[in-house]
Design an enzyme around this catalytic site. Structure first.
Site, PDB file in Angstrom:
ATOM      1  N   CYS A   1       6.445   0.545  -5.255  1.00  0.00           N
ATOM      2  CA  CYS A   1       5.100   0.842  -5.743  1.00  0.00           C
ATOM      3  C   CYS A   1       4.132   0.977  -4.566  1.00  0.00           C
ATOM      4  CB  CYS A   1       4.647  -0.287  -6.671  1.00  0.00           C
ATOM      5  SG  CYS A   1       2.916  -0.187  -7.155  1.00  0.00           S
ATOM      6  N   SER A   2       3.418   2.091  -4.511  1.00  0.00           N
ATOM      7  CA  SER A   2       2.489   2.315  -3.394  1.00  0.00           C
ATOM      8  C   SER A   2       1.350   1.302  -3.384  1.00  0.00           C
ATOM      9  CB  SER A   2       1.933   3.736  -3.426  1.00  0.00           C
ATOM     10  OG  SER A   2       1.158   3.949  -4.589  1.00  0.00           O
TER      11      SER A   2
END
Length: 114
Positions: free
Chosen positions: A11-12
């Protein structure tokens, strides 16, 4: 200061929050990859309570069937049970310090507890 991040490396936003924590001087960081080591129901309840939010506010709707299952409107016990059974339903990242808990969306929100 001790900090724990409930992290998903894919997840960024979670990676951004982790970078922010790593760049903050004086933070002793614990990284928990919650998909591999999911929190207990008790821990999730405590995290959302300390964040001042209902569990349904911390349910991940993107890429999950949470809405179809009614989890965005469900009570805390129902949502937490679903999250324990399927940790991908946990919105990330959650960050915990002695000053509280924040859902790092956006990641800058975690500055409130540093």
């Amino acid at each position: 200061m001790k900090a724990t991040i409930w992290h998903n490396p894919n997840c960024s936003k979670s990676r951004q929050a982790l970078a922010l924590l790593e760049e903050t001087p004086g933070v002793a960081l614990t990284v928990v990859q919650y998909l591999k080591n999911p929190p207990s129901a008790e821990k999730l309840a405590q995290l959302y309570r300390d964040a001042g939010m209902a569990a349904r506010e911390g349910v991940r709707t993107s890429g999950t069937d949470a809405k179809e299952r009614g989890l965005t409107e469900a009570d805390d016990a129902t949502v937490i049970a679903a999250m324990v059974a399927d940790p991908k339903l946990i919105e990330r990242p959650l960050v915990e310090t002695e000053k509280g808990v924040r859902l790092g969306r956006p990641p800058e929100k975690i500055r409130e507890i540093l």
